[in-house]
Design a protein around this motif. Structure first.
Motif, PDB file in Angstrom:
ATOM      1  N   LYS A 144       0.810  -1.142   0.139  1.00  0.00           N
ATOM      2  CA  LYS A 144      -0.028   0.033   0.013  1.00  0.00           C
ATOM      3  C   LYS A 144       0.942   1.176  -0.109  1.00  0.00           C
ATOM      4  O   LYS A 144       0.277   2.354  -0.054  1.00  0.00           O
ATOM      5  CB  LYS A 144      -0.990  -0.083   1.110  1.00  0.00           C
ATOM      6  CG  LYS A 144      -1.934  -1.131   1.265  1.00  0.00           C
ATOM      7  CD  LYS A 144      -2.925  -1.077   2.469  1.00  0.00           C
ATOM      8  CE  LYS A 144      -4.002  -2.120   2.522  1.00  0.00           C
ATOM      9  NZ  LYS A 144      -4.774  -1.909   3.403  1.00  0.00           N
ATOM     10  N   LEU A 145       2.207   1.173   0.331  1.00  0.00           N
ATOM     11  CA  LEU A 145       3.041   2.292   0.128  1.00  0.00           C
ATOM     12  C   LEU A 145       3.323   3.009  -1.119  1.00  0.00           C
ATOM     13  O   LEU A 145       3.274   3.998  -1.228  1.00  0.00           O
ATOM     14  CB  LEU A 145       4.573   1.750   0.465  1.00  0.00           C
ATOM     15  CG  LEU A 145       5.435   2.650   0.526  1.00  0.00           C
ATOM     16  CD1 LEU A 145       5.229   4.125   1.439  1.00  0.00           C
ATOM     17  CD2 LEU A 145       6.685   2.057   1.081  1.00  0.00           C
ATOM     18  N   PHE A 146       3.146   1.866  -2.275  1.00  0.00           N
ATOM     19  CA  PHE A 146       3.086   2.516  -3.529  1.00  0.00           C
ATOM     20  C   PHE A 146       1.626   2.636  -4.401  1.00  0.00           C
ATOM     21  O   PHE A 146       1.053   1.536  -4.201  1.00  0.00           O
ATOM     22  CB  PHE A 146       4.091   1.623  -4.427  1.00  0.00           C
ATOM     23  CG  PHE A 146       5.599   1.601  -3.574  1.00  0.00           C
ATOM     24  CD1 PHE A 146       6.345   2.615  -3.717  1.00  0.00           C
ATOM     25  CD2 PHE A 146       5.868   0.490  -3.048  1.00  0.00           C
ATOM     26  CE1 PHE A 146       7.488   2.798  -3.216  1.00  0.00           C
ATOM     27  CE2 PHE A 146       7.003   0.331  -2.505  1.00  0.00           C
ATOM     28  CZ  PHE A 146       8.001   1.491  -2.624  1.00  0.00           C
ATOM     29  N   VAL A 147       1.292   3.865  -4.813  1.00  0.00           N
ATOM     30  CA  VAL A 147       0.275   3.899  -5.570  1.00  0.00           C
ATOM     31  C   VAL A 147       0.654   4.168  -7.166  1.00  0.00           C
ATOM     32  O   VAL A 147       1.457   5.189  -7.411  1.00  0.00           O
ATOM     33  CB  VAL A 147      -0.504   4.977  -5.155  1.00  0.00           C
ATOM     34  CG1 VAL A 147      -2.022   5.008  -5.988  1.00  0.00           C
ATOM     35  CG2 VAL A 147      -0.993   4.802  -3.793  1.00  0.00           C
ATOM     36  N   ILE A 148       0.323   3.163  -8.162  1.00  0.00           N
ATOM     37  CA  ILE A 148       0.547   3.361  -9.389  1.00  0.00           C
ATOM     38  C   ILE A 148      -0.536   3.607 -10.406  1.00  0.00           C
ATOM     39  O   ILE A 148      -1.487   2.347 -10.601  1.00  0.00           O
ATOM     40  CB  ILE A 148       1.382   1.876  -9.993  1.00  0.00           C
ATOM     41  CG1 ILE A 148       2.629   1.761  -8.960  1.00  0.00           C
ATOM     42  CG2 ILE A 148       1.967   2.283 -11.554  1.00  0.00           C
ATOM     43  CD1 ILE A 148       3.464   0.487  -9.237  1.00  0.00           C
ATOM     44  N   PRO A 149      -0.952   4.766 -10.773  1.00  0.00           N
ATOM     45  CA  PRO A 149      -2.022   5.005 -11.409  1.00  0.00           C
ATOM     46  C   PRO A 149      -2.409   4.435 -12.815  1.00  0.00           C
ATOM     47  O   PRO A 149      -3.414   3.732 -13.006  1.00  0.00           O
ATOM     48  CB  PRO A 149      -1.957   6.624 -11.548  1.00  0.00           C
ATOM     49  CG  PRO A 149      -1.017   7.060 -10.648  1.00  0.00           C
ATOM     50  CD  PRO A 149       0.211   5.958 -10.523  1.00  0.00           C
ATOM     51  N   LYS A 150      -1.213   3.995 -13.337  1.00  0.00           N
ATOM     52  CA  LYS A 150      -1.115   3.201 -14.592  1.00  0.00           C
ATOM     53  C   LYS A 150      -0.043   2.452 -14.649  1.00  0.00           C
ATOM     54  O   LYS A 150       1.020   2.832 -15.277  1.00  0.00           O
ATOM     55  CB  LYS A 150      -1.122   4.241 -15.851  1.00  0.00           C
ATOM     56  CG  LYS A 150      -1.613   3.810 -17.180  1.00  0.00           C
ATOM     57  CD  LYS A 150      -1.492   4.813 -18.206  1.00  0.00           C
ATOM     58  CE  LYS A 150      -1.840   4.308 -19.660  1.00  0.00           C
ATOM     59  NZ  LYS A 150      -1.746   5.150 -20.698  1.00  0.00           N
ATOM     60  N   PRO A 151      -0.233   1.307 -14.306  1.00  0.00           N
ATOM     61  CA  PRO A 151       1.044   0.379 -14.502  1.00  0.00           C
ATOM     62  C   PRO A 151       1.557   0.204 -15.910  1.00  0.00           C
ATOM     63  O   PRO A 151       0.903   0.132 -16.851  1.00  0.00           O
ATOM     64  CB  PRO A 151       0.534  -0.912 -13.944  1.00  0.00           C
ATOM     65  CG  PRO A 151      -0.646  -0.452 -12.931  1.00  0.00           C
ATOM     66  CD  PRO A 151      -1.233   0.720 -13.623  1.00  0.00           C
ATOM     67  N   ASN A 152       2.962   0.110 -15.822  1.00  0.00           N
ATOM     68  CA  ASN A 152       3.608  -0.003 -17.061  1.00  0.00           C
ATOM     69  C   ASN A 152       4.842  -1.038 -17.208  1.00  0.00           C
ATOM     70  O   ASN A 152       5.941  -0.511 -16.965  1.00  0.00           O
ATOM     71  CB  ASN A 152       4.046   1.364 -17.523  1.00  0.00           C
ATOM     72  CG  ASN A 152       4.615   1.567 -18.990  1.00  0.00           C
ATOM     73  OD1 ASN A 152       4.604   0.322 -19.807  1.00  0.00           O
ATOM     74  ND2 ASN A 152       5.040   2.478 -19.586  1.00  0.00           N
ATOM     75  N   PRO A 153       4.666  -2.202 -17.304  1.00  0.00           N
ATOM     76  CA  PRO A 153       5.326  -3.078 -17.052  1.00  0.00           C
ATOM     77  C   PRO A 153       6.925  -2.668 -17.889  1.00  0.00           C
ATOM     78  O   PRO A 153       8.138  -3.217 -17.766  1.00  0.00           O
ATOM     79  CB  PRO A 153       4.982  -4.461 -17.390  1.00  0.00           C
ATOM     80  CG  PRO A 153       3.695  -4.250 -17.288  1.00  0.00           C
ATOM     81  CD  PRO A 153       3.266  -2.747 -17.645  1.00  0.00           C
ATOM     82  N   ASN A 154       6.303  -2.172 -19.105  1.00  0.00           N
ATOM     83  CA  ASN A 154       7.697  -1.907 -20.232  1.00  0.00           C
ATOM     84  C   ASN A 154       8.410  -0.416 -19.965  1.00  0.00           C
ATOM     85  O   ASN A 154       9.019  -0.116 -20.828  1.00  0.00           O
ATOM     86  CB  ASN A 154       7.013  -1.839 -21.733  1.00  0.00           C
ATOM     87  CG  ASN A 154       6.472  -3.119 -21.799  1.00  0.00           C
ATOM     88  OD1 ASN A 154       7.174  -4.213 -21.629  1.00  0.00           O
ATOM     89  ND2 ASN A 154       5.232  -3.175 -22.454  1.00  0.00           N
ATOM     90  N   ALA A 155       8.014   0.121 -18.989  1.00  0.00           N
ATOM     91  CA  ALA A 155       8.664   1.623 -18.499  1.00  0.00           C
ATOM     92  C   ALA A 155      10.135   1.559 -18.604  1.00  0.00           C
ATOM     93  O   ALA A 155      10.674   0.407 -17.915  1.00  0.00           O
ATOM     94  CB  ALA A 155       7.994   2.074 -17.467  1.00  0.00           C
TER      95      ALA A 155
END
Length: 246
Positions: free
Chosen positions: A4-15
């Motif tokens: 819950k520490l990290f909020v990722i609005p739009k996960p992007n595995p290829n970032a």
């Protein structure tokens, strides 16, 4: 990442690059949420959600800088697995400095860049009066003066009762923490509001003591919370930093 520490609005595995954004005292991930659509598609936005807010409202807020750093370092593998940039506003700027200092000590992969926004250099002293331990009414009055908490929220007694422990905890860290200066190998870009009279020129330029590189300072219209008032200009400058890394 399930924490819950990290909020990722739009996960992007290829970032190719991650941008971790740290809130100011009393702030939540929501302040950075609009940034997601404005960033380069190769950048994954990761927002920090510390205890006491959002989905972690039921948890006790950190009251020391070391508690924040310890929680972050528990997820060091995620933090450092891709090239990354750390960005913080006000208290968040001091958090990114302190966690980077610990990463240096552990010989961990370091951020490609630090963006320190709206903050004095963390090793510089301040003569601002402490408010975190004031009685209820006096503390709320000081929050009004700071103009960082929405007036509607300050006037909502039930919500304020829920939020006061978090606000006091964050202000305790902001007001009591002073860093030991360390010359980091990371470049640092500093953002500052023209009308932010609470940060002196000496405190602002003190960031140069903390980097082996020449720091860049960018000025924005507005006071301490220019990050909200001038969000388009701030995002544009952030994108310039990220573009150079990509």
């Amino acid at each position: 990442m399930n924490s819950k520490l990290f909020v990722i609005p739009k996960p992007n595995p290829n970032a190719k690059l991650r941008l971790f954004c740290f809130p100011y005292a009393g702030g939540s991930p929501a302040i950075y949420m609009p940034w997601n659509s404005a960033l380069h598609p190769d950048v994954e936005l990761v927002l920090l959600q510390f205890p006491g807010r959002g989905a972690r409202m039921a948890e006790s807020a950190h009251v020391t800088m070391q508690q924040k750093v310890d929680e972050l370092l528990a997820y060091q593998a995620f933090l450092t697995e891709k090239p990354y940039v750390l960005m913080g506003h006000s208290l968040g700027s001091r958090v990114i400095f302190e966690v980077t200092k610990h990463l240096v000590q552990q010989n961990a992969p370091l951020p490609r860049h630090l963006i320190a926004s709206g903050s004095r250099a963390p090793h510089t002293s301040t003569d601002k009066k402490r408010i975190y331990n004031l009685p209820h009414d006096e503390f709320v009055e000081e929050l009004y003066k700071l103009n960082g908490t929405p007036k509607e929220l300050l006037e909502h007694k039930e919500l304020m009762e829920l939020l006061l422990p978090l606000l006091r905890a964050d202000f305790q860290i902001a007001e009591c923490y002073q860093a030991q200066p360390v010359n980091l190998p990371c470049p640092i870009t500093v953002f500052h509001g023209y009308d932010d009279i609470e940060i002196s020129a000496e405190q602002l330029h003190g960031w140069q003591d903390l980097s082996e590189h020449k720091i860049d300072i960018h000025y924005f219209n507005g006071g301490h919370f220019f990050i909200n008032q001038c969000s388009d200009e701030v995002i544009s400058q952030v994108n310039q930093v990220l573009h150079k890394i990509l």
